[in-house]
Design a protein around this motif. Structure first.
Motif, short mmCIF file in Angstrom:
data_model
loop_
_atom_site.label_atom_id
_atom_site.label_comp_id
_atom_site.label_asym_id
_atom_site.label_seq_id
_atom_site.Cartn_x
_atom_site.Cartn_y
_atom_site.Cartn_z
N GLU A 307 -5.18 -5.61 54.92
CA GLU A 307 -6.64 -5.65 54.97
C GLU A 307 -7.29 -4.34 54.56
OE1 GLU A 307 -5.48 -4.41 59.17
OE2 GLU A 307 -4.65 -5.51 57.49
N TRP A 308 -6.55 -3.26 54.64
CA TRP A 308 -7.12 -1.95 54.29
C TRP A 308 -7.57 -1.87 52.83
CZ3 TRP A 308 -2.08 -2.89 55.69
CH2 TRP A 308 -1.13 -2.83 54.67
N SER A 309 -7.06 -2.75 51.99
CA SER A 309 -7.44 -2.75 50.58
C SER A 309 -8.88 -3.19 50.37
CB SER A 309 -6.52 -3.69 49.79
OG SER A 309 -5.18 -3.29 49.88
N ILE A 310 -9.39 -3.99 51.29
CA ILE A 310 -10.71 -4.59 51.11
C ILE A 310 -11.79 -3.53 50.97
CG2 ILE A 310 -12.46 -6.06 52.19
CD1 ILE A 310 -10.07 -7.61 53.46
N GLY A 311 -11.78 -2.55 51.85
CA GLY A 311 -12.78 -1.50 51.80
C GLY A 311 -12.69 -0.66 50.54
N VAL A 312 -11.46 -0.45 50.06
CA VAL A 312 -11.26 0.34 48.84
C VAL A 312 -11.93 -0.37 47.66
CG1 VAL A 312 -9.57 1.25 47.22
CG2 VAL A 312 -9.12 1.36 49.67
N TRP A 313 -11.69 -1.67 47.54
CA TRP A 313 -12.28 -2.41 46.43
C TRP A 313 -13.79 -2.50 46.55
CZ3 TRP A 313 -7.96 -6.34 47.63
CH2 TRP A 313 -6.79 -5.96 46.96
N LYS A 314 -14.28 -2.65 47.75
CA LYS A 314 -15.73 -2.72 47.94
C LYS A 314 -16.40 -1.42 47.52
CE LYS A 314 -16.48 -6.87 49.47
NZ LYS A 314 -17.36 -7.81 48.74
N ARG A 315 -15.70 -0.32 47.70
CA ARG A 315 -16.24 0.98 47.34
C ARG A 315 -16.02 1.30 45.86
NH1 ARG A 315 -12.52 4.95 49.33
NH2 ARG A 315 -11.68 4.79 47.23
N ASP A 316 -14.78 1.12 45.39
CA ASP A 316 -14.42 1.54 44.04
C ASP A 316 -14.66 0.47 42.98
OD1 ASP A 316 -13.61 3.86 45.24
OD2 ASP A 316 -11.47 3.43 45.13
N ASN A 317 -14.65 -0.79 43.38
CA ASN A 317 -14.80 -1.90 42.43
C ASN A 317 -15.81 -2.91 42.97
OD1 ASN A 317 -11.56 -1.23 42.77
ND2 ASN A 317 -12.24 -1.15 40.63
N PRO A 318 -17.06 -2.50 43.09
CA PRO A 318 -18.06 -3.36 43.73
C PRO A 318 -18.29 -4.70 43.02
CG PRO A 318 -19.10 -1.51 42.60
CD PRO A 318 -17.64 -1.23 42.62
#
Length: 505
Positions: A307-318
């Motif tokens: 689940e930790w990937s979700i925040g990364v994508w929301k930030r880096d790949n909106p």
């Protein structure tokens, strides 16, 4: 670090894996929607300076790459609040950390705070004098904010003393993320992701064909053995293998059945993906964070992550349009559930630290609701603190991940909770290489054409290594037995409760 969950009872070698913690680490929040972390908490309310008058440098080391921007802000706030304490933070990959920390400890240069590596049990780390008890430096108010089960003998405690604090809530990190736009491009329904092995392989092949060299069916961090190991164990458990991170042997067969049909079926799924050309060509040369980044750029249809990937994508790949799905199951249907571990040890205080009180301040500030809420809102992890997940989850995919994990996973028994003296067995257990993760990696790389023989050899050696470790523990006075790993009252479709530990004969 790895999300607010993750990570993992840690059994030496290929028998166990840290939950988390072989995952990539925590993710980062979208700064436009989550706010900024503020280092406030029980300890900071009492003191604004170091517990001593001198300037102190506190060294912290871990692999929480997804948490990086939040940790930077946390450290800045911490140093402003405690001007006498300077934080020297070192971020590494999981594999780098496992090599570096062992060398640092042997040379007498261990950091003040660091997590237990994924290839080591807490009992072995304590036996090797890596850590010291936290009890003299933490109070009941601090301990009571954690969820039930965070501090349990045989998991995060040994001989009644707390040695480690879990990073996050226990949630499987082998769910599948998929790119909805690539689904559309390949003529697939993004609201109806594949459910079986065959459907999964077919979908990956269609995405690869539609991608025409710009996108592929699946990508993984092929350099990280732990990710392959988790996939083999967790997916096979859905098929009914009974394998899990907390024991070297199956809950179903009561031996190391890594050569069973359920594991072989998983191997064949990945072999089929490889034979179809569905793996991104960079897969075997990159780490999990690198694979996550390429998925975020739209270069792959599927990826296994936490689940930790979700925040990364929301930030880096909106603009990334992605969904979450349960792992595919055998064509014959689901026979079990993803194993969910009891809370796993993560960070601990070095046995040799000269600044234990300052290190405790860091832990108290890090594990407070203000900072932990930031990580949950950001989609970085599910927190181990009470009520934080319910009050702070905001990202739709984050909630979706949690719901799928609850539906498809069950809490499995931990032998060390049943009999804490098994710590001696885990401490004497010898690593077995190559392990199931190495074998699956070899299959995808094309180095292993038929995994049957390698899996049979691995299973036999694990069984022998466990028997040897039990005999050695007995010779040292431990009251242990092979039956300690057998749970007659376990059912794959139910969470194994504290009451179940009490009622087992």
């Amino acid at each position: 670090m790895v999300q607010k969950r993750k990570y993992a009872a840690l059994f030496i070698g290929s028998a166990l894996i840290v939950q988390g913690l072989t995952a990539c680490s925590a993710s980062n929040p979208n700064p436009n929607s989550t706010g900024t972390p503020v280092a406030t908490g029980t300890a900071g309310d009492k003191a604004q300076t170091s517990t001593s008058g001198e300037k102190v440098t506190l060294r912290v080391m871990d692999w929480a790459d997804s948490e990086k921007p939040f940790r930077e802000k946390f450290i800045k706030d911490f140093e402003a609040k405690y001007p006498n304490i300077k934080i020297e933070y070192t971020l590494m990959s999981v594999d780098q950390f496992q090599n570096t920390i062992t060398t640092a400890i042997k040379s007498g240069d261990a950091p003040d705070l660091y997590p237990i590596p994924g290839n080591m049990s807490l009992s072995m780390a304590v036996k090797g004098e890596w850590y010291q008890p936290l009890d003299p430096y933490i109070d009941d108010a601090f301990k009571n904010q954690f969820a039930e089960g965070a501090f349990v003998e045989g998991s995060t405690m040994l001989n009644g003393k707390i040695y480690s604090i879990p990073a996050m809530a226990s949630v499987p990190s082998t769910l599948v993320f998929y790119n909805k736009q690539l689904f559309r491009d390949a003529g697939l329904d993004p609201e109806n992701p594949p459910k079986t092995y065959t459907e999964f392989r077919q979908a990956a092949k269609k995405i690869t064909e539609a991608g025409k060299g710009k996108a592929y069916g699946i990508i993984e961090g092929g350099k990280q053995i732990g990710r392959w190991k988790l996939a083999a164990m967790d997916w096979s458990a859905l098929g009914g293998s009974g394998l899990n991170q907390q024991s070297p042997i199956s809950l179903v067969t009561h031996d190391a059945n890594y050569d069973g049909k359920e594991v072989l079926d998983v191997m064949n799924v990945f072999k089929g993906l490889k034979d179809d050309g569905s793996f991104h060509p960079k897969t075997m040369s990159i780490s999990a964070p690198e694979a996550r980044a390429l998925f975020g750029e739209g270069q792959a249809g599927f990826i296994l992550q936490g689940e930790w990937s979700i925040g990364v994508w929301k930030r880096d790949n909106p603009n990334l349009d992605f969904g979450v799905m349960a792992p595919p199951v055998p064509d014959a249907g689901q026979k079990g559930f993803l194993p969910r571990s009891s809370y796993s040890p993560w960070i601990g205080m070095s046995k040799t630290t000269k600044h234990p009180k300052e290190a405790a301040l860091y832990l108290k500030e890090y594990f407070n609701k203000d900072y932990q809420s930031v990580l949950v809102k950001a989609g970085d992890r599910f927190s181990i603190l009470k009520e934080v997940n319910e009050s702070s989850s905001e990202i739709p995919q984050f909630k979706q991940y949690y719901d799928i994990a609850q539906k498809y996973s069950r809490l499995v028994p931990n032998p060390q909770i049943r009999n804490p003296e098994l710590a001696s067995v885990y401490g004497n257990y010898k690593d077995v290489q190559p392990g199931v993760g190495d074998i699956l990696q070899g299959v995808v790389a094309g180095a292993i054409k038929e995994p049957n023989t390698a899996l049979k050899q691995f299973s036999d050696i694990v069984d022998k290594s466990l028997d040897t470790a039990i005999a050695k523990a007995k010779s040292e006075g431990a009251k242990v037995d092979k039956n300690d790993f057998i749970f007659s009252n376990w059912s794959s479709d139910k969470n194994y409760s504290q009451q179940d530990y009490k009622s087992i004969q």
